[in-house]
Design a protein around this motif. Structure first.
Motif, PDB file in Angstrom:
ATOM      1  N   LEU A 141      18.207  12.661   9.850  1.00 52.73           N
ATOM      2  CA  LEU A 141      17.368  11.454   9.974  1.00 52.73           C
ATOM      3  C   LEU A 141      15.903  11.762  10.326  1.00 52.73           C
ATOM      4  N   PRO A 142      15.209  12.601   9.571  1.00 53.44           N
ATOM      5  CA  PRO A 142      13.838  12.948   9.985  1.00 53.44           C
ATOM      6  C   PRO A 142      12.858  11.775   9.932  1.00 53.44           C
ATOM      7  N   PHE A 143      13.187  10.718   9.158  1.00 51.68           N
ATOM      8  CA  PHE A 143      12.298   9.552   9.081  1.00 51.68           C
ATOM      9  C   PHE A 143      12.940   8.321   9.721  1.00 51.68           C
ATOM     10  N   GLY A 144      13.998   8.548  10.516  1.00 54.03           N
ATOM     11  CA  GLY A 144      14.675   7.421  11.145  1.00 54.03           C
ATOM     12  C   GLY A 144      15.638   6.763  10.172  1.00 54.03           C
ATOM     13  N   SER A 145      16.020   5.530  10.502  1.00 54.67           N
ATOM     14  CA  SER A 145      17.012   4.832   9.679  1.00 54.67           C
ATOM     15  C   SER A 145      16.929   3.342   9.958  1.00 54.67           C
ATOM     16  N   MET A 161       0.820  -1.209   0.000  1.00 55.85           N
ATOM     17  CA  MET A 161       0.000   0.000   0.000  1.00 55.85           C
ATOM     18  C   MET A 161       0.856   1.261   0.000  1.00 55.85           C
ATOM     19  N   LEU A 162       2.058   1.173   0.561  1.00 55.40           N
ATOM     20  CA  LEU A 162       2.877   2.377   0.700  1.00 55.40           C
ATOM     21  C   LEU A 162       3.991   2.456  -0.342  1.00 55.40           C
ATOM     22  N   SER A 163       4.005   1.516  -1.303  1.00 58.00           N
ATOM     23  CA  SER A 163       5.076   1.566  -2.298  1.00 58.00           C
ATOM     24  C   SER A 163       4.757   2.619  -3.362  1.00 58.00           C
ATOM     25  N   ARG A 176      16.146  -0.753   9.840  1.00 53.92           N
ATOM     26  CA  ARG A 176      14.975  -1.644   9.682  1.00 53.92           C
ATOM     27  C   ARG A 176      13.662  -0.976  10.044  1.00 53.92           C
ATOM     28  N   ARG A 177      13.707  -0.062  11.025  1.00 51.69           N
ATOM     29  CA  ARG A 177      12.449   0.541  11.459  1.00 51.69           C
ATOM     30  C   ARG A 177      12.228   1.921  10.850  1.00 51.69           C
ATOM     31  N   VAL A 178      12.950   2.221   9.758  1.00 49.13           N
ATOM     32  CA  VAL A 178      12.750   3.513   9.095  1.00 49.13           C
ATOM     33  C   VAL A 178      11.264   3.656   8.727  1.00 49.13           C
ATOM     34  N   CYS A 179      10.784   4.893   8.692  1.00 48.45           N
ATOM     35  CA  CYS A 179       9.357   5.115   8.416  1.00 48.45           C
ATOM     36  C   CYS A 179       8.953   4.486   7.081  1.00 48.45           C
ATOM     37  N   PRO A 180       7.921   3.616   7.083  1.00 48.79           N
ATOM     38  CA  PRO A 180       7.499   3.009   5.813  1.00 48.79           C
ATOM     39  C   PRO A 180       6.658   3.965   4.962  1.00 48.79           C
ATOM     40  N   LEU A 225      12.433  12.384  18.775  1.00 54.45           N
ATOM     41  CA  LEU A 225      13.241  11.355  19.446  1.00 54.45           C
ATOM     42  C   LEU A 225      13.087   9.999  18.746  1.00 54.45           C
ATOM     43  N   LEU A 226      12.598  10.009  17.529  1.00 51.27           N
ATOM     44  CA  LEU A 226      12.252   8.789  16.785  1.00 51.27           C
ATOM     45  C   LEU A 226      11.355   7.898  17.657  1.00 51.27           C
ATOM     46  N   VAL A 227      11.217   6.630  17.246  1.00 49.70           N
ATOM     47  CA  VAL A 227      10.435   5.691  18.059  1.00 49.70           C
ATOM     48  C   VAL A 227      11.456   4.952  18.937  1.00 49.70           C
ATOM     49  N   PRO A 228      11.206   4.817  20.249  1.00 52.78           N
ATOM     50  CA  PRO A 228      12.227   4.208  21.113  1.00 52.78           C
ATOM     51  C   PRO A 228      12.677   2.840  20.607  1.00 52.78           C
ATOM     52  N   LYS A 229      13.981   2.577  20.754  1.00 55.13           N
ATOM     53  CA  LYS A 229      14.537   1.290  20.340  1.00 55.13           C
ATOM     54  C   LYS A 229      14.898   0.494  21.602  1.00 55.13           C
ATOM     55  N   CYS A 230      15.014  -0.827  21.434  1.00 56.01           N
ATOM     56  CA  CYS A 230      15.319  -1.664  22.587  1.00 56.01           C
ATOM     57  C   CYS A 230      16.201  -2.824  22.115  1.00 56.01           C
ATOM     58  N   VAL A 276      -2.322   6.655  12.603  1.00 58.01           N
ATOM     59  CA  VAL A 276      -1.667   7.489  13.627  1.00 58.01           C
ATOM     60  C   VAL A 276      -0.271   7.898  13.156  1.00 58.01           C
ATOM     61  N   GLY A 277       0.452   6.969  12.489  1.00 55.00           N
ATOM     62  CA  GLY A 277       1.808   7.281  12.020  1.00 55.00           C
ATOM     63  C   GLY A 277       1.832   8.342  10.940  1.00 55.00           C
ATOM     64  N   GLY A 278       0.764   8.411  10.142  1.00 51.92           N
ATOM     65  CA  GLY A 278       0.825   9.269   8.958  1.00 51.92           C
ATOM     66  C   GLY A 278       0.133  10.615   9.041  1.00 51.92           C
ATOM     67  N   THR A 279      -0.912  10.731   9.867  1.00 52.69           N
ATOM     68  CA  THR A 279      -1.705  11.964   9.793  1.00 52.69           C
ATOM     69  C   THR A 279      -1.083  13.132  10.557  1.00 52.69           C
ATOM     70  N   ASP A 280      -0.831  12.920  11.830  1.00 46.85           N
ATOM     71  CA  ASP A 280      -0.344  14.023  12.662  1.00 46.85           C
ATOM     72  C   ASP A 280       1.030  14.504  12.201  1.00 46.85           C
ATOM     73  N   THR A 281       1.897  13.555  11.830  1.00 48.44           N
ATOM     74  CA  THR A 281       3.259  13.903  11.391  1.00 48.44           C
ATOM     75  C   THR A 281       3.201  14.801  10.153  1.00 48.44           C
ATOM     76  N   THR A 282       2.399  14.397   9.175  1.00 46.10           N
ATOM     77  CA  THR A 282       2.325  15.165   7.928  1.00 46.10           C
ATOM     78  C   THR A 282       1.702  16.535   8.176  1.00 46.10           C
TER      79      THR A 282
HETATM   80  C1  HEM Z   1       6.146  14.129   7.703  1.00 41.30           C
HETATM   81  C2  HEM Z   1       5.752  12.885   7.678  1.00 41.30           C
HETATM   82  C3  HEM Z   1       6.346  11.772   8.487  1.00 41.30           C
HETATM   83  C4  HEM Z   1       7.436  11.757   9.328  1.00 41.30           C
HETATM   84  C5  HEM Z   1       8.366  12.913   9.667  1.00 41.30           C
HETATM   85  C6  HEM Z   1       7.563  10.411   9.840  1.00 41.30           C
HETATM   86  C7  HEM Z   1       8.569   9.998  10.688  1.00 41.30           C
HETATM   87  C8  HEM Z   1       8.669   8.737  11.210  1.00 41.30           C
HETATM   88  C9  HEM Z   1       9.709   8.297  12.108  1.00 41.30           C
HETATM   89  C10 HEM Z   1      10.873   9.170  12.579  1.00 41.30           C
HETATM   90  C11 HEM Z   1       9.460   7.014  12.430  1.00 41.30           C
HETATM   91  C12 HEM Z   1      10.317   6.127  13.370  1.00 41.30           C
HETATM   92  C13 HEM Z   1      11.533   5.630  12.637  1.00 41.30           C
HETATM   93  C14 HEM Z   1      12.625   5.143  13.555  1.00 41.30           C
HETATM   94  O1  HEM Z   1      12.423   5.111  14.769  1.00 41.30           O
HETATM   95  O2  HEM Z   1      13.712   4.785  13.052  1.00 41.30           O
HETATM   96  C15 HEM Z   1       8.239   6.619  11.761  1.00 41.30           C
HETATM   97  C16 HEM Z   1       7.647   5.366  11.872  1.00 41.30           C
HETATM   98  C17 HEM Z   1       6.474   5.024  11.233  1.00 41.30           C
HETATM   99  N1  HEM Z   1       5.788   5.771  10.290  1.00 41.30           N
HETATM  100 FE1  HEM Z   1       6.252   7.659   9.705  1.00 41.30          FE
HETATM  101  N2  HEM Z   1       6.563   9.639   9.320  1.00 41.30           N
HETATM  102  C18 HEM Z   1       5.796  10.416   8.479  1.00 41.30           C
HETATM  103  C19 HEM Z   1       4.725  10.015   7.714  1.00 41.30           C
HETATM  104  C20 HEM Z   1       4.205   8.749   7.695  1.00 41.30           C
HETATM  105  C21 HEM Z   1       3.135   8.288   6.842  1.00 41.30           C
HETATM  106  C22 HEM Z   1       2.454   9.145   5.758  1.00 41.30           C
HETATM  107  C23 HEM Z   1       2.856   7.002   7.188  1.00 41.30           C
HETATM  108  C24 HEM Z   1       1.850   6.024   6.642  1.00 41.30           C
HETATM  109  C25 HEM Z   1       1.244   6.117   5.522  1.00 41.30           C
HETATM  110  C26 HEM Z   1       3.761   6.639   8.268  1.00 41.30           C
HETATM  111  C27 HEM Z   1       3.769   5.429   8.911  1.00 41.30           C
HETATM  112  C28 HEM Z   1       4.690   5.064   9.872  1.00 41.30           C
HETATM  113  C29 HEM Z   1       4.653   3.771  10.580  1.00 41.30           C
HETATM  114  C30 HEM Z   1       3.595   2.673  10.402  1.00 41.30           C
HETATM  115  C31 HEM Z   1       5.780   3.753  11.427  1.00 41.30           C
HETATM  116  C32 HEM Z   1       6.201   2.628  12.377  1.00 41.30           C
HETATM  117  C33 HEM Z   1       7.183   1.723  11.655  1.00 41.30           C
HETATM  118  C34 HEM Z   1       7.800   0.634  12.540  1.00 41.30           C
HETATM  119  O3  HEM Z   1       7.924   0.813  13.738  1.00 41.30           O
HETATM  120  O4  HEM Z   1       8.165  -0.384  11.985  1.00 41.30           O
HETATM  121  N3  HEM Z   1       4.565   7.719   8.539  1.00 41.30           N
HETATM  122  N4  HEM Z   1       7.793   7.665  11.002  1.00 41.30           N
END
Ligand code: HEM
Length: 377
Positions: free
Chosen positions: A305-309, A1-3, A311-315, A240-245, A172-178
């Motif tokens: 690294l705004p989207f992390g890095s 869905m996210l590709s 295996r757990r980089v933002c999908p 602070l990205l998502v906490p790692k363990c 939750v991951g996509g709406t507030d961040t964007t």
């Molecule tokens: C400005 C927009 C966004 C930013 C800055 C952002 C940033 C991030 C960051 C920093 C992480 C954690 C990565 C890590 O800890 O290494 C993350 C995880 C995640 N993001 Fe985003 N994100 C954005 C938009 C989105 C969108 C549009 C979606 C979905 C369509 C999404 C879905 C997710 C999900 C599901 C995770 C958890 C992944 C996991 O733990 O495996 N994000 N995002």
């Protein structure tokens, strides 16, 4: 869905929702608007259309009495709230601050909304509808998950609870961040009018004033792309990205990180480190225009690294990249924006939390920019 491939195929959802937002703003021209709220609703609608083919406007209020934005704000507030139970696990069962109790309440509401959506889909799932849905060119994400659930032969069966968890994770991951990032970008540009002028000039060059922004224009909007990168440097949505363990004890940079420790990566501080950035607290999109091949969102350049890095980089990077620029470009191309009180100093203070929000919402007033009113319909 996210590709990128799938995103290309459902570009009509994004176009429909962005154009709807532009028309709504046009109909309220001259009145103050909350940019965070506007961006949140647009992004939420885009995501729910891709997830289950419809929006939740109306449904959220009728099921729970509160909007999804309020629920999402509450989830983010509780996730970011320092909790004694995390520092002294022995006290966790007492839930001294009531964080767990509150979170359960919010999740119950979200659960009710998602249950209603799944039930509505399953009701439609008569033999006739099923045939129609199988013949449809594209299945939405929910249909895909329900089909997997139905195939009992699958090696790892998927439950209804897991389906709801996946939908919620993406929402939750996509709406507030964007939405927060668009709000910050607009606020930074309003405080640095030269950047706004340059972005609008680029839009006039690339899109023209007798046309509307389309996704096909986005690769040519180099300055707008730099504005987004600079916004995410200075105001990383997940600071602070998502906490790692770590599952094993390890040594990083000479420090021992014990197995099971909770690790936070402070990208907010990394993005402002004067060792790597000139005048780090200045909003200067131009820094991303030189040597642009060095800068992307994939997390390979450890100074950014705004989207992390890893295996757990933002999908959601491909969707975020498109929506951030598409929505902001459309708002700046169609309208000029002013603060309610001209000459007022804009508040740029931040609020601590898992998502880096503005302390005060950005309220601005749009005026018409394009000569032809038909372009707003
Ligand atoms: C400005 C927009 C966004 C930013 C800055 C952002 C940033 C991030 C960051 C920093 C992480 C954690 C990565 C890590 O800890 O290494 C993350 C995880 C995640 N993001 Fe985003 N994100 C954005 C938009 C989105 C969108 C549009 C979606 C979905 C369509 C999404 C879905 C997710 C999900 C599901 C995770 C958890 C992944 C996991 O733990 O495996 N994000 N995002």
């Amino acid at each position: 869905m996210l590709s990128n491939n799938i995103l290309d195929r459902c570009h009509a959802h994004r176009r429909y929702e962005v154009r709807k937002t532009i028309t709504n703003v046009y109909n309220k021209i001259g009145t103050p608007m909350d940019i965070g709220k506007l961006s949140f609703q647009t992004e939420l609608n885009v995501m729910t259309r891709s997830l289950w083919g419809n929006t939740i406007e109306g449904l959220e209020d009728s099921v729970t009495g509160v909007s999804f934005r309020e629920l999402s704000n509450e989830v983010m507030r509780l996730l970011g709230k320092p909790n004694i139970s995390d520092f002294f696990p022995v006290l966790a069962r007492f839930d001294i601050q009531g964080v767990e109790r509150e979170m359960k309440k919010v999740f119950l509401s979200v659960d009710q909304i998602l249950d209603r959506i799944i039930e509505q889909r399953m009701k439609l799932d008569t033999a006739k509808e099923k045939r129609a849905s199988n013949n449809r060119e594209e299945k939405d994400f929910l249909q895909f998950l329900l089909d997997v659930k139905e195939q009992e032969t699958t090696e790892t069966p998927i439950t209804r609870t897991q389906i709801k968890a996946m939908l919620l994770d993406i929402l939750v991951g996509g709406t507030d961040t964007t939405a927060t990032t668009i709000e910050w970008a607009m606020a930074e540009m309003m405080s640095n009018p030269e950047t706004m002028r340059k972005a609008q000039e680029e839009l006039a060059d690339v899109v023209g004033m007798t046309n509307i922004v389309e996704e096909s224009h986005l690769p040519k909007l180099k300055y707008m792309d730099a504005v987004m990168k600079e916004t995410l440097r200075l105001r990383p949505a997940v600071p602070l990205l998502v906490p790692k363990c770590p599952s094993e004890s390890c040594t990083v940079g000479g420090y021992t990180v014990p197995k099971g420790a909770k690790v936070f990566l402070n990208v907010w501080a990394m993005h402002r480190d004067p060792k790597y950035w000139n005048n780090p607290s200045e909003f200067k999109p131009e820094r991303f225009l030189t040597d642009s091949s060095r800068w992307d969102y994939r997390g390979n350049n450890f100074q950014y690294l705004p989207f992390g890095s890893g295996r757990r980089v933002c999908p959601g990077i491909p969707l975020a990249e498109r929506m951030l620029i598409y929505l902001l470009a459309s708002l700046l191309h169609s309208f000029d924006w002013q603060l309610i009180t001209k000459g007022e100093d804009l508040d740029l203070s931040e609020q601590f939390g898992i998502v880096l929000k503005r302390r005060t919402p950005l309220i601005v007033v749009p005026t018409k920019r394009l000569p032809n009113s038909a372009l707003y319909a």
